[in-house]
Motif scaffolding. Structure first.
Motif, PDB file in Angstrom:
ATOM      1  N   ARG A   1      -6.294  -4.229  27.969  1.00 38.33           N
ATOM      2  CA  ARG A   1      -7.446  -3.509  28.523  1.00 38.33           C
ATOM      3  C   ARG A   1      -8.757  -3.995  27.918  1.00 38.33           C
ATOM      4  NH1 ARG A   1      -3.244   0.408  28.274  1.00 38.33           N
ATOM      5  NH2 ARG A   1      -3.664   0.729  26.081  1.00 38.33           N
ATOM      6  N   ARG A   2      -9.832  -3.677  28.619  1.00 41.76           N
ATOM      7  CA  ARG A   2     -11.180  -4.045  28.184  1.00 41.76           C
ATOM      8  C   ARG A   2     -11.572  -3.204  26.967  1.00 41.76           C
ATOM      9  NH1 ARG A   2     -16.484  -2.309  29.648  1.00 41.76           N
ATOM     10  NH2 ARG A   2     -15.567  -0.723  30.968  1.00 41.76           N
ATOM     11  N   SER A   3     -12.197  -3.832  25.999  1.00 38.20           N
ATOM     12  CA  SER A   3     -12.693  -3.120  24.813  1.00 38.20           C
ATOM     13  C   SER A   3     -13.902  -2.283  25.206  1.00 38.20           C
ATOM     14  CB  SER A   3     -13.105  -4.105  23.719  1.00 38.20           C
ATOM     15  OG  SER A   3     -11.997  -4.775  23.217  1.00 38.20           O
TER      16      SER A   3
ATOM     17  N   VAL B   1     -11.600  -8.062  25.137  1.00 33.57           N
ATOM     18  CA  VAL B   1     -10.285  -7.480  25.405  1.00 33.57           C
ATOM     19  C   VAL B   1      -9.817  -6.781  24.132  1.00 33.57           C
ATOM     20  CG1 VAL B   1      -7.893  -8.015  26.023  1.00 33.57           C
ATOM     21  CG2 VAL B   1      -9.765  -9.277  27.083  1.00 33.57           C
ATOM     22  N   CYS B   2      -9.157  -5.644  24.291  1.00 34.77           N
ATOM     23  CA  CYS B   2      -8.670  -4.844  23.158  1.00 34.77           C
ATOM     24  C   CYS B   2      -7.875  -5.710  22.190  1.00 34.77           C
ATOM     25  CB  CYS B   2      -7.807  -3.695  23.678  1.00 34.77           C
ATOM     26  SG  CYS B   2      -7.081  -2.690  22.369  1.00 34.77           S
TER      27      CYS B   2
ATOM     28  N   CYS C   1      -9.672  -0.669  23.169  1.00 35.19           N
ATOM     29  CA  CYS C   1      -9.776   0.211  24.333  1.00 35.19           C
ATOM     30  C   CYS C   1      -9.604   1.658  23.870  1.00 35.19           C
ATOM     31  CB  CYS C   1      -8.723  -0.167  25.379  1.00 35.19           C
ATOM     32  SG  CYS C   1      -7.018   0.080  24.836  1.00 35.19           S
TER      33      CYS C   1
END
Length: 96
Positions: free
Chosen positions: A36-38, A29-30, A60
């Motif tokens: 948001r997803r990294s 995760v960022c 992200c």
């Protein structure tokens, strides 16, 4: 900095793909927004060539773009503040 003239890719270590995969696995995760997803790996400190895992973070795309834009603006402001003040032309007649 225009990326077509950058040499940052050439300065990456040979095992960059492995480092990147480890960072994205460590930070799914960022690390900036936490939502948001990294999908990208970013240097925690701007414009360094420190590729140790402690100096990198998963982020992200929107957060990376915003952070990079802010760092670029700060760099441009620093460069602008170093400019010499414009000198008055010696032939100008002053109205004072």
């Amino acid at each position: 900095m225009p990326w077509h003239t950058s040499n940052r890719t050439a300065r990456l270590p040979g095992n960059w793909s492995m480092i990147r995969a480890r960072i994205l696995a460590r930070d799914p995760v960022c690390r900036i927004c936490g939502v948001r997803r990294s999908t990208q790996v970013d240097h925690i400190k701007a414009m360094t060539d420190d590729h140790r895992e402690t100096a990198l973070q998963g982020v992200c795309y929107p957060c990376h773009a915003q952070k990079s834009a802010a760092e670029g603006a700060a760099g441009r402001a620093r460069r602008a503040s170093r400019r010499r003040p414009e000198e008055r032309h010696p032939g100008r007649i002053s109205s004072r």
